[in-house]
Design a protein around this motif. Structure first.
Motif, PDB file in Angstrom:
ATOM      1  N   GLN A   7     -17.354  -7.619 -29.147  1.00 45.25           N
ATOM      2  CA  GLN A   7     -18.367  -7.801 -28.114  1.00 45.25           C
ATOM      3  C   GLN A   7     -17.914  -7.135 -26.826  1.00 45.25           C
ATOM      4  N   ILE A   8     -18.883  -6.543 -26.130  1.00 47.02           N
ATOM      5  CA  ILE A   8     -18.642  -6.020 -24.791  1.00 47.02           C
ATOM      6  C   ILE A   8     -19.529  -6.847 -23.875  1.00 47.02           C
ATOM      7  N   HIS A   9     -18.897  -7.628 -23.027  1.00 43.20           N
ATOM      8  CA  HIS A   9     -19.643  -8.564 -22.190  1.00 43.20           C
ATOM      9  C   HIS A   9     -20.274  -7.873 -20.988  1.00 43.20           C
ATOM     10  N   LEU A  10     -21.483  -8.283 -20.670  1.00 48.45           N
ATOM     11  CA  LEU A  10     -22.229  -7.823 -19.514  1.00 48.45           C
ATOM     12  C   LEU A  10     -22.265  -6.302 -19.365  1.00 48.45           C
ATOM     13  N   PRO A  11     -22.758  -5.607 -20.376  1.00 46.38           N
ATOM     14  CA  PRO A  11     -22.832  -4.151 -20.256  1.00 46.38           C
ATOM     15  C   PRO A  11     -23.812  -3.749 -19.155  1.00 46.38           C
ATOM     16  N   VAL A  12     -23.395  -2.774 -18.354  1.00 46.82           N
ATOM     17  CA  VAL A  12     -24.207  -2.309 -17.240  1.00 46.82           C
ATOM     18  C   VAL A  12     -25.275  -1.329 -17.706  1.00 46.82           C
ATOM     19  N   SER A  13     -24.898  -0.452 -18.620  1.00 45.03           N
ATOM     20  CA  SER A  13     -25.822   0.560 -19.136  1.00 45.03           C
ATOM     21  C   SER A  13     -25.412   0.917 -20.554  1.00 45.03           C
ATOM     22  N   SER A  14     -26.285   1.606 -21.254  1.00 42.75           N
ATOM     23  CA  SER A  14     -25.949   2.014 -22.615  1.00 42.75           C
ATOM     24  C   SER A  14     -24.797   3.017 -22.608  1.00 42.75           C
ATOM     25  N   ASP A  15     -24.742   3.902 -21.607  1.00 41.82           N
ATOM     26  CA  ASP A  15     -23.620   4.850 -21.536  1.00 41.82           C
ATOM     27  C   ASP A  15     -22.305   4.135 -21.252  1.00 41.82           C
ATOM     28  N   PHE A  37      -8.240  12.118 -36.260  1.00 40.06           N
ATOM     29  CA  PHE A  37      -9.517  11.508 -36.598  1.00 40.06           C
ATOM     30  C   PHE A  37     -10.619  12.111 -35.736  1.00 40.06           C
ATOM     31  N   ILE A  38     -11.850  11.832 -36.122  1.00 38.20           N
ATOM     32  CA  ILE A  38     -13.021  12.295 -35.387  1.00 38.20           C
ATOM     33  C   ILE A  38     -13.726  11.065 -34.835  1.00 38.20           C
ATOM     34  N   LEU A  39     -13.957  11.046 -33.535  1.00 43.13           N
ATOM     35  CA  LEU A  39     -14.712   9.980 -32.917  1.00 43.13           C
ATOM     36  C   LEU A  39     -16.157  10.440 -32.806  1.00 43.13           C
ATOM     37  N   GLU A  40     -17.057   9.667 -33.383  1.00 44.10           N
ATOM     38  CA  GLU A  40     -18.483   9.988 -33.333  1.00 44.10           C
ATOM     39  C   GLU A  40     -19.188   8.996 -32.422  1.00 44.10           C
ATOM     40  N   GLY A  41     -20.126   9.508 -31.652  1.00 41.93           N
ATOM     41  CA  GLY A  41     -20.908   8.651 -30.776  1.00 41.93           C
ATOM     42  C   GLY A  41     -22.289   9.225 -30.586  1.00 41.93           C
ATOM     43  N   ASP A  42     -23.240   8.390 -30.172  1.00 43.92           N
ATOM     44  CA  ASP A  42     -24.602   8.894 -30.018  1.00 43.92           C
ATOM     45  C   ASP A  42     -24.983   9.169 -28.565  1.00 43.92           C
ATOM     46  N   SER A  43     -24.064   8.955 -27.633  1.00 45.68           N
ATOM     47  CA  SER A  43     -24.341   9.268 -26.235  1.00 45.68           C
ATOM     48  C   SER A  43     -23.873  10.693 -25.933  1.00 45.68           C
ATOM     49  N   GLU A  44     -24.843  11.549 -25.674  1.00 43.10           N
ATOM     50  CA  GLU A  44     -24.505  12.942 -25.374  1.00 43.10           C
ATOM     51  C   GLU A  44     -23.610  13.026 -24.138  1.00 43.10           C
ATOM     52  N   LEU A  45     -23.886  12.219 -23.130  1.00 40.27           N
ATOM     53  CA  LEU A  45     -23.106  12.242 -21.900  1.00 40.27           C
ATOM     54  C   LEU A  45     -21.654  11.815 -22.146  1.00 40.27           C
ATOM     55  N   VAL A  46     -21.452  10.778 -22.921  1.00 41.75           N
ATOM     56  CA  VAL A  46     -20.100  10.298 -23.207  1.00 41.75           C
ATOM     57  C   VAL A  46     -19.326  11.330 -24.027  1.00 41.75           C
ATOM     58  N   ILE A  47     -19.936  11.898 -25.048  1.00 41.44           N
ATOM     59  CA  ILE A  47     -19.246  12.886 -25.877  1.00 41.44           C
ATOM     60  C   ILE A  47     -18.924  14.138 -25.060  1.00 41.44           C
ATOM     61  N   LYS A  48     -19.863  14.597 -24.233  1.00 45.93           N
ATOM     62  CA  LYS A  48     -19.586  15.760 -23.380  1.00 45.93           C
ATOM     63  C   LYS A  48     -18.433  15.474 -22.432  1.00 45.93           C
ATOM     64  N   SER A  77     -10.888  14.830 -32.436  1.00 43.71           N
ATOM     65  CA  SER A  77     -12.046  15.598 -32.007  1.00 43.71           C
ATOM     66  C   SER A  77     -13.215  14.643 -31.821  1.00 43.71           C
ATOM     67  N   PHE A  78     -14.204  15.114 -31.092  1.00 46.98           N
ATOM     68  CA  PHE A  78     -15.346  14.284 -30.740  1.00 46.98           C
ATOM     69  C   PHE A  78     -16.615  14.943 -31.243  1.00 46.98           C
ATOM     70  N   SER A  79     -17.536  14.127 -31.734  1.00 47.99           N
ATOM     71  CA  SER A  79     -18.774  14.649 -32.293  1.00 47.99           C
ATOM     72  C   SER A  79     -19.928  13.740 -31.922  1.00 47.99           C
ATOM     73  N   ARG A  80     -21.036  14.351 -31.506  1.00 48.96           N
ATOM     74  CA  ARG A  80     -22.236  13.563 -31.217  1.00 48.96           C
ATOM     75  C   ARG A  80     -23.047  13.422 -32.497  1.00 48.96           C
ATOM     76  N   VAL A  81     -23.367  12.204 -32.828  1.00 46.95           N
ATOM     77  CA  VAL A  81     -24.183  11.899 -34.000  1.00 46.95           C
ATOM     78  C   VAL A  81     -25.287  10.965 -33.523  1.00 46.95           C
ATOM     79  N   ARG A  82     -26.505  11.346 -33.770  1.00 42.57           N
ATOM     80  CA  ARG A  82     -27.609  10.477 -33.357  1.00 42.57           C
ATOM     81  C   ARG A  82     -27.513   9.139 -34.075  1.00 42.57           C
ATOM     82  N   ARG A  83     -27.999   8.099 -33.423  1.00 45.45           N
ATOM     83  CA  ARG A  83     -27.891   6.741 -33.966  1.00 45.45           C
ATOM     84  C   ARG A  83     -28.408   6.651 -35.395  1.00 45.45           C
ATOM     85  N   ALA A  89     -21.868   2.641 -37.834  1.00 45.86           N
ATOM     86  CA  ALA A  89     -21.508   2.254 -36.465  1.00 45.86           C
ATOM     87  C   ALA A  89     -22.592   1.373 -35.851  1.00 45.86           C
ATOM     88  N   HIS A  90     -23.833   1.705 -36.099  1.00 43.59           N
ATOM     89  CA  HIS A  90     -24.945   0.916 -35.564  1.00 43.59           C
ATOM     90  C   HIS A  90     -24.898  -0.509 -36.124  1.00 43.59           C
TER      91      HIS A  90
END
Length: 122
Positions: A7-15, A37-48, A77-83, A89-90
């Motif tokens: 759990q991430i408590h009190l998230p301010v934003s999705s990013d 390893f490869i870290l995948e995420g769906d936030s374009e801003l975070v991966i960039k 390495s980092f990779s953007r993967v849509r949700r 992960a979802h």
């Protein structure tokens, strides 16, 4: 190899949530000796931001800078993967709503992921 749901408590934003999750994933992977390893995420801003050499001025930039510092000696390495493309992960993120702190599975598939992995492999 391993799964983590936390759990991430009190998230301010999705990013911000994505940044915190990325930092935790990097830390967790290194803790269990998983490199490269490869870290995948769906936030374009975070991966960039993770891929960039420049410091981020975003509200979560300091979190990603700390995480990137951990990755310098490791092949990550980092990779953007849509949700929609990362249902595992979802599903883990949805599961985190129901855990009190965090849950880790080592060398086992979490029971709630069986059907997701089965659908992914089809």
């Amino acid at each position: 190899m391993a799964s983590l749901s936390e759990q991430i408590h009190l998230p301010v934003s999705s990013d911000m949530v994505e940044a915190l999750a990325a930092a935790r994933a990097i830390s967790f992977a290194l803790e269990i000796g998983c490199s490269p390893f490869i870290l995948e995420g769906d936030s374009e801003l975070v991966i960039k931001t993770l891929c960039s050499e420049e410091r981020s001025l975003a509200s979560f930039g300091h979190i990603l800078e700390s995480a990137k510092a951990l990755t310098e000696a490791n092949c990550i390495s980092f990779s953007r993967v849509r949700r929609i493309g990362n249902s595992v992960a979802h599903n883990l993120a949805k599961h985190a709503r129901y855990v009190s702190n965090y849950t880790v599975w080592m060398k086992d598939v979490p029971p709630h992921l069986y059907y997701v992995l089965e659908a992914d492999s089809s």
